[in-house]
Design a protein around this motif. Structure first.
Motif, PDB file in Angstrom:
ATOM      1  N   UNK A 137      36.285  44.668  30.330  1.00  0.00           N
ATOM      2  CA  UNK A 137      37.594  44.263  29.828  1.00  0.00           C
ATOM      3  C   UNK A 137      37.734  42.798  29.515  1.00  0.00           C
ATOM      4  N   UNK A 138      38.438  42.374  28.402  1.00  0.00           N
ATOM      5  CA  UNK A 138      38.640  41.130  28.014  1.00  0.00           C
ATOM      6  C   UNK A 138      40.113  40.832  28.186  1.00  0.00           C
ATOM      7  N   UNK A 139      40.425  39.884  29.021  1.00  0.00           N
ATOM      8  CA  UNK A 139      41.946  39.599  29.200  1.00  0.00           C
ATOM      9  C   UNK A 139      42.024  38.327  28.901  1.00  0.00           C
ATOM     10  N   UNK A 140      43.425  38.261  28.073  1.00  0.00           N
ATOM     11  CA  UNK A 140      43.814  36.766  27.857  1.00  0.00           C
ATOM     12  C   UNK A 140      45.240  36.383  28.530  1.00  0.00           C
ATOM     13  N   UNK A 141      45.361  35.217  28.777  1.00  0.00           N
ATOM     14  CA  UNK A 141      46.549  34.736  29.529  1.00  0.00           C
ATOM     15  C   UNK A 141      46.896  33.464  29.451  1.00  0.00           C
ATOM     16  N   UNK A 142      47.874  33.052  29.345  1.00  0.00           N
ATOM     17  CA  UNK A 142      48.736  31.585  29.304  1.00  0.00           C
ATOM     18  C   UNK A 142      48.759  31.323  30.958  1.00  0.00           C
ATOM     19  N   UNK A 143      48.403  32.271  31.858  1.00  0.00           N
ATOM     20  CA  UNK A 143      48.667  31.845  33.205  1.00  0.00           C
ATOM     21  C   UNK A 143      47.354  31.754  33.730  1.00  0.00           C
ATOM     22  N   UNK A 144      47.002  30.482  34.653  1.00  0.00           N
ATOM     23  CA  UNK A 144      45.598  30.218  35.151  1.00  0.00           C
ATOM     24  C   UNK A 144      45.149  31.576  36.102  1.00  0.00           C
ATOM     25  N   UNK A 145      44.113  31.731  36.180  1.00  0.00           N
ATOM     26  CA  UNK A 145      43.574  32.977  36.695  1.00  0.00           C
ATOM     27  C   UNK A 145      44.042  32.606  38.230  1.00  0.00           C
ATOM     28  N   UNK A 146      44.089  31.728  38.847  1.00  0.00           N
ATOM     29  CA  UNK A 146      44.562  31.257  40.377  1.00  0.00           C
ATOM     30  C   UNK A 146      45.898  31.744  40.356  1.00  0.00           C
ATOM     31  N   UNK A 147      46.855  32.127  39.478  1.00  0.00           N
ATOM     32  CA  UNK A 147      48.200  32.472  39.720  1.00  0.00           C
ATOM     33  C   UNK A 147      48.375  33.958  39.501  1.00  0.00           C
ATOM     34  N   UNK A 148      47.361  34.596  39.139  1.00  0.00           N
ATOM     35  CA  UNK A 148      47.518  36.159  38.685  1.00  0.00           C
ATOM     36  C   UNK A 148      47.793  37.027  39.989  1.00  0.00           C
ATOM     37  N   UNK A 149      47.607  36.364  41.142  1.00  0.00           N
ATOM     38  CA  UNK A 149      48.019  37.304  42.467  1.00  0.00           C
ATOM     39  C   UNK A 149      49.439  37.340  42.357  1.00  0.00           C
ATOM     40  N   UNK A 150      50.064  36.323  42.114  1.00  0.00           N
ATOM     41  CA  UNK A 150      51.657  36.049  42.434  1.00  0.00           C
ATOM     42  C   UNK A 150      52.198  37.090  41.107  1.00  0.00           C
ATOM     43  N   UNK A 151      51.482  36.950  39.875  1.00  0.00           N
ATOM     44  CA  UNK A 151      52.086  37.645  38.852  1.00  0.00           C
ATOM     45  C   UNK A 151      52.215  39.302  39.069  1.00  0.00           C
ATOM     46  N   UNK A 152      51.186  39.630  39.887  1.00  0.00           N
ATOM     47  CA  UNK A 152      51.194  41.173  39.988  1.00  0.00           C
ATOM     48  C   UNK A 152      52.007  41.619  41.088  1.00  0.00           C
ATOM     49  N   UNK A 153      52.488  40.737  41.896  1.00  0.00           N
ATOM     50  CA  UNK A 153      53.679  40.897  42.690  1.00  0.00           C
ATOM     51  C   UNK A 153      53.463  41.759  43.950  1.00  0.00           C
ATOM     52  N   UNK A 154      52.423  42.490  44.201  1.00  0.00           N
ATOM     53  CA  UNK A 154      52.251  42.991  45.589  1.00  0.00           C
ATOM     54  C   UNK A 154      51.032  42.478  46.109  1.00  0.00           C
ATOM     55  N   UNK A 155      50.962  41.963  47.286  1.00  0.00           N
ATOM     56  CA  UNK A 155      49.779  41.360  47.627  1.00  0.00           C
ATOM     57  C   UNK A 155      48.429  42.373  47.852  1.00  0.00           C
ATOM     58  N   UNK A 156      48.865  43.471  48.323  1.00  0.00           N
ATOM     59  CA  UNK A 156      47.748  44.525  48.792  1.00  0.00           C
ATOM     60  C   UNK A 156      47.255  44.928  47.308  1.00  0.00           C
ATOM     61  N   UNK A 157      48.002  45.301  46.602  1.00  0.00           N
ATOM     62  CA  UNK A 157      47.520  45.989  44.960  1.00  0.00           C
ATOM     63  C   UNK A 157      46.960  44.782  44.200  1.00  0.00           C
ATOM     64  N   UNK A 158      47.539  43.470  44.501  1.00  0.00           N
ATOM     65  CA  UNK A 158      46.790  42.294  43.716  1.00  0.00           C
ATOM     66  C   UNK A 158      45.277  42.132  44.117  1.00  0.00           C
ATOM     67  N   UNK A 159      45.208  42.126  45.534  1.00  0.00           N
ATOM     68  CA  UNK A 159      43.955  41.919  46.004  1.00  0.00           C
ATOM     69  C   UNK A 159      42.688  43.186  45.466  1.00  0.00           C
ATOM     70  N   UNK A 160      43.338  44.368  45.073  1.00  0.00           N
ATOM     71  CA  UNK A 160      42.313  45.497  44.741  1.00  0.00           C
ATOM     72  C   UNK A 160      42.244  45.247  43.227  1.00  0.00           C
ATOM     73  N   UNK A 161      43.187  44.958  42.470  1.00  0.00           N
ATOM     74  CA  UNK A 161      43.159  44.634  41.103  1.00  0.00           C
ATOM     75  C   UNK A 161      42.290  43.393  40.770  1.00  0.00           C
TER      76      UNK A 161
END
Length: 252
Positions: A196-220
């Motif tokens: 999977x190739x992902x492009x984003x303006x958002x730095x990787x360290x902020x992706x957890x916040x963008x997902x919104x749910x801590x548990x699902x963010x960890x899994x994703x």
């Protein structure tokens, strides 16, 4: 000139490339007469194989629906934006897709993230991989519609089978609950089976916040980030055209 019966039979057998090559050899006359039977037959077979390869590549590119017409041969490594030649050579080689590794491309708008993703997708198509490009917001919209008309499971299954999935413009907004679940399903199905190739303006360290749910963010992120290559682009937007104003006062 009448079509030769052998050419007609080759075409009827689905060997149109060989038929065209045979007609060309016949028209060329003395050019091919000096060649032996196996040499001339080999040229016919090579032509058929080349035309079939071209047709398959055309079909893969149409299926991929890449957003931009880009190829790795046109990659600009002169403009300063954090691209390392050795890293890009490794990515262009394509072995990482055979190992089902991911690629994360981040940086501000205008640095060519989508172009690079499409160029690598184009190369993967040339290498015989199945590729599909999606802008993330539109993918989630399509999945929501598919959920309503009974195509949702079929769509997820099709995405899971891809060799390379391009997710462009990730992280523009915090995910809704259904979007988090869809993303987790996609990455779970593809984990260890595809790249999977992902492009984003958002730095990787902020992706957890963008997902919104801590548990699902960890899994994703566990399924996306841990085996991923990273391209962190920086510098001035490549869309910006710097032109000097004409100084009329210094004209002769």
């Amino acid at each position: 000139m009448l079509t030769h019966p052998t050419s007609e039979r080759l075409t009827a057998l689905g060997l149109a490339g060989m038929a065209r090559a045979l007609d060309e050899q016949r028209r060329a006359g003395p050019t091919y007469e000096a060649l032996g039977f196996e040499e001339r037959l080999g040229l016919l077979v090579d032509r058929e194989a080349a035309e079939r390869d071209t047709k398959r590549l055309t079909a893969r590119l149409k299926f991929a629906a890449l957003r931009q017409t880009a190829s790795v041969e046109d990659l600009d490594l002169r403009t300063p934006r954090g691209l390392d030649r050795a890293v890009m050579a490794h990515l262009i080689d394509g072995g990482w897709t055979l190992r089902h590794e991911n690629l994360l491309i981040t940086g501000q708008t205008g640095l060519g993230k989508s172009w690079i993703a499409c160029a690598l997708g184009h190369k993967a198509c040339r290498d015989g991989r199945s590729v599909v490009y999606h802008r993330v917001p539109r993918l989630f919209e399509a999945l929501a519609l598919a959920r309503g008309d009974g195509r949702h499971a079929r769509m997820l299954k099709a995405i899971a089978k891809l060799d390379v999935l391009i997710l462009d413009d990730w992280g523009l907004a915090i995910l809704a609950p259904s979007e988090r679940r869809d993303l987790l399903e996609i990455l779970e199905d593809r984990h260890g089976r595809g790249s999977t190739i992902v492009t984003s303006q958002l730095p990787v360290e902020h992706w957890h916040e963008a997902i919104g749910d801590p548990t699902l963010a960890d899994a994703i992120l566990d399924r996306l980030v841990h085996n991923a290559h990273r391209l962190q682009l920086s510098g001035e937007s490549m869309r910006r055209k710097v032109t000097k104003p004409l100084d009329l006062g210094h004209q002769a």
